[in-house]
Enzyme design. Structure first.
Site, PDB file in Angstrom:
ATOM      1  NE  ARG A   1      -3.293   2.651   2.408  1.00  0.00           N
ATOM      2  CZ  ARG A   1      -3.370   3.520   3.407  1.00  0.00           C
ATOM      3  NH1 ARG A   1      -2.961   3.188   4.617  1.00  0.00           N
ATOM      4  NH2 ARG A   1      -3.865   4.724   3.212  1.00  0.00           N
TER       5      ARG A   1
ATOM      6  CG  HIS B   1      -0.990   9.171   3.098  1.00  0.00           C
ATOM      7  ND1 HIS B   1      -1.177   7.838   3.366  1.00  0.00           N
ATOM      8  CD2 HIS B   1      -0.622   9.721   4.285  1.00  0.00           C
ATOM      9  CE1 HIS B   1      -0.915   7.579   4.640  1.00  0.00           C
ATOM     10  NE2 HIS B   1      -0.575   8.722   5.225  1.00  0.00           N
TER      11      HIS B   1
ATOM     12  CD  GLU C   1      -4.778   8.012   9.339  1.00  0.00           C
ATOM     13  OE1 GLU C   1      -4.355   9.088   9.781  1.00  0.00           O
ATOM     14  OE2 GLU C   1      -4.385   6.909   9.739  1.00  0.00           O
TER      15      GLU C   1
ATOM     16  CG  ASN D   1      -5.151   3.738   8.354  1.00  0.00           C
ATOM     17  OD1 ASN D   1      -5.282   2.714   7.682  1.00  0.00           O
ATOM     18  ND2 ASN D   1      -4.630   4.850   7.875  1.00  0.00           N
TER      19      ASN D   1
ATOM     20  CE1 TYR E   1       0.081   3.131  13.318  1.00  0.00           C
ATOM     21  CE2 TYR E   1      -1.854   4.250  12.451  1.00  0.00           C
ATOM     22  CZ  TYR E   1      -0.619   3.672  12.249  1.00  0.00           C
ATOM     23  OH  TYR E   1      -0.073   3.620  10.985  1.00  0.00           O
TER      24      TYR E   1
ATOM     25  CD  GLU F   1      -1.578   4.169   7.874  1.00  0.00           C
ATOM     26  OE1 GLU F   1      -1.230   4.647   8.970  1.00  0.00           O
ATOM     27  OE2 GLU F   1      -1.836   4.870   6.877  1.00  0.00           O
TER      28      GLU F   1
END
Ligand code: BGC
Length: 503
Positions: A107, A152, A197, A337, A339, A407
């Site tokens: 990606r 991005h 995002e 994504n 985290y 991600e």
């Protein structure tokens, strides 16, 4: 300064079980279940973070070039992406790393200003096309499939000067750019991601201004941006759907990032507060795409608070009925994504917030526990169980939908080759993901690790390293050196198991 200089080593210890106080998760053991057949693995990067060559071969300036060149102190270590990991010249090395790890797909993102230097003219840069074509061919020659992000965060500066994501024309500009990419690169791309995002683009770029283009307009411009990002995504998705899908046989979607928001206590008020926060973070972008329109709680909260704050209309710009229909359904799967995690508590006796911002509009308190392990980036607390909860919530909220993790990863400061903390992170996060799949019936079909190589981590610069390959940013040759995590990930891919052996 040597690679392993002890003065620089920050110990990042990952708790495989939960940290103090999280009793529910205290005795968690990594699962011995295998990844199902057909499950695929990839790694991710983004153009500005790896390419360098910021003004090479006619590339136009983009907002991150401008943002950092004008005010270098915005980045922790005053570094920038001018050269970064130099992938513009060393993309073959990147592909070699991916081959070594054995990933199914890569990606990466295309830099808009490398393709159309001033953003919206019909002048396409042949050098830009050439660069990505070479990369595509190299990937193909190595049997690596592609997931390509159109945007991005690197808006051509010429477009920002015309208002950027605040100008409704961005919907057309983005469509024109998407058309060029679909046309030139369509034959090489397996999956398209329109936008990465939106929350970071709008909240951080046009709300608190911490990211490029650095516009500070909380609670106002960040909503205008969000509306345009969603319309631009939908425009590019429809164009793909109508003109390219059948011929190319590829797929197309938007990547939405979300943390997990856990109620602080068992109280109903906290449960409700956590759900409101989820709707403000994930729902804000996902609800329009997967269900239609902004989440109702956002519509209600922002309208109410705007009125009480003295605005004469809601700060949240409405979608027309036609726009609701236009945005709804513009996905091929849900791309996530993820985290970290936050705890959420209801705010006692809140009338309306004095602060005007998207954050304040949620009307809740969100915080992280001090006991949770921290990576190099402060907010980046390591909370594997939050991932499993988020996945189950996505299924409960959006139905039995295909989910691709686009991600997930962890930072440290040194780029140490002995990155056991990264192995532990991947292991624990993927374990909770597998549990959500097996026990919760969540349909996750692919996992993408961020990142294959160390790169430029936005305002953290080179202070936060997330690669499975170390890149010494002061070495002009930028050699890629395998960290232990690359070997672990390679092993997971070949054995389809997180442990030494599986059931
Ligand atoms: C972004 C990446 C970034 C990563 C780690 C994500 O929000 O898409 O560009 O490097 O997080 O912070």
């Amino acid at each position: 300064m040597g690679l392993f200089s002890t003065s620089f080593v920050l110990l990042v210890v990952v708790a495989l079980s939960a940290a103090d106080g999280d009793d529910e998760f205290a005795n968690y053991t990594i699962t011995g279940r295998r990844f199902p057949d057909g499950f695929t693995f990839g790694v991710a990067t983004a153009a500005y973070q790896i390419e360098g060559a910021w003004d090479a071969d006619g590339k136009g300036e983009q907002v991150w070039d401008t943002f950092i060149h004008e005010r270098p102190e915005r980045v922790d270590d005053r570094s920038n992406g001018d050269v970064a990991s130099d992938s513009y010249h060393r993309y073959e090395d990147d592909v070699r790393c991916m081959k070594e790890v054995g990933v199914d797909y890569y990606r990466f993102s295309i830099a808009w200003s490398r393709i159309i230097p001033d953003g919206d003219s019909e002048t396409v840069s042949s050098k830009g096309i050439e660069y990505y074509t070479k990369l595509f061919k190299e990937l193909k020659a190595n049997g690596i499939k592609t997931m390509v992000t159109l945007y991005h965060w690197d808006l051509p500066t010429a477009l920002e000067k015309k208002g950027g994501w605040l100008n409704p024309k961005i919907v057309e500009w983005f469509q024109m750019y998407a058309l060029i990419c679909y046309t030139f690169f369509g034959e090489y791309v397996d999956v398209w991601v329109t936008i990465n995002e939106p929350k970071q683009i709008c909240h951080t770029g046009y709300g608190n201004g911490a990211y490029a283009p650095g516009v500070v307009s909380p609670g106002v411009a960040e909503y205008v941006c969000a509306r345009h990002v969603l319309l631009a995504h939908a425009g590019a998705w429809h164009m793909f759907d109508e003109q390219f899908r059948e011929r190319l046989g590829s797929r197309n979607t938007i990547v939405i990032d979300s943390d997990w928001y856990e109620p602080a206590t068992d109280s109903e008020a906290d449960a409700e507060a956590a759900e409101v926060k989820r709707q403000f973070v994930h729902g804000m972008y996902a609800h329009p795409v997967f269900k239609g329109d902004w989440p109702q709680v956002m519509i209600d909260n922002v309208a109410k608070f705007s009125r009480l704050q003295g605005f004469n209309a809601s700060r949240l710009p409405a979608f027309s009925e036609e726009e609701v229909r236009f945005v709804k359904g513009t996905y091929d799967f849900l791309a996530l994504n993820h985290y970290t995690t936050y705890m959420v508590a209801a705010k006692e006796g809140l009338d309306f917030p004095a602060e005007v911002s998207w954050d304040a509009d949620a009307g809740v308190d969100a915080y992280q526990k001090d006991t949770w392990q921290t990576a190099a980036v402060g907010w980046f607390k390591i909370v594997p169980w939050g991932f499993g909860k988020l996945l189950r919530w996505l299924k409960a909220t959006y139905g039995d939908i295909e989910i691709v993790i686009t991600e997930n990863g962890v930072s440290d400061r040194t780029g140490t080759l002995r990155d056991q903390h990264r192995i532990d992170y991947f292991k624990a996060y993927m374990s909770h993901m597998l549990d959500a799949m097996y026990d919760g019936g969540v349909n996750v079909t692919a996992y993408t690790a961020w990142s294959i190589i160390d790169n430029f981590e936005w305002t953290q610069g080179f202070n936060a390293k997330l690669g499975m390959y170390y890149v010494n940013m002061s070495d002009p040759l930028r050699p890629r050196i395998a960290k232990d995590s690359s070997k672990y990930f390679a092993n997971v891919i070949s054995t389809r198991c997180l442990l030494d052996s599986c059931e």
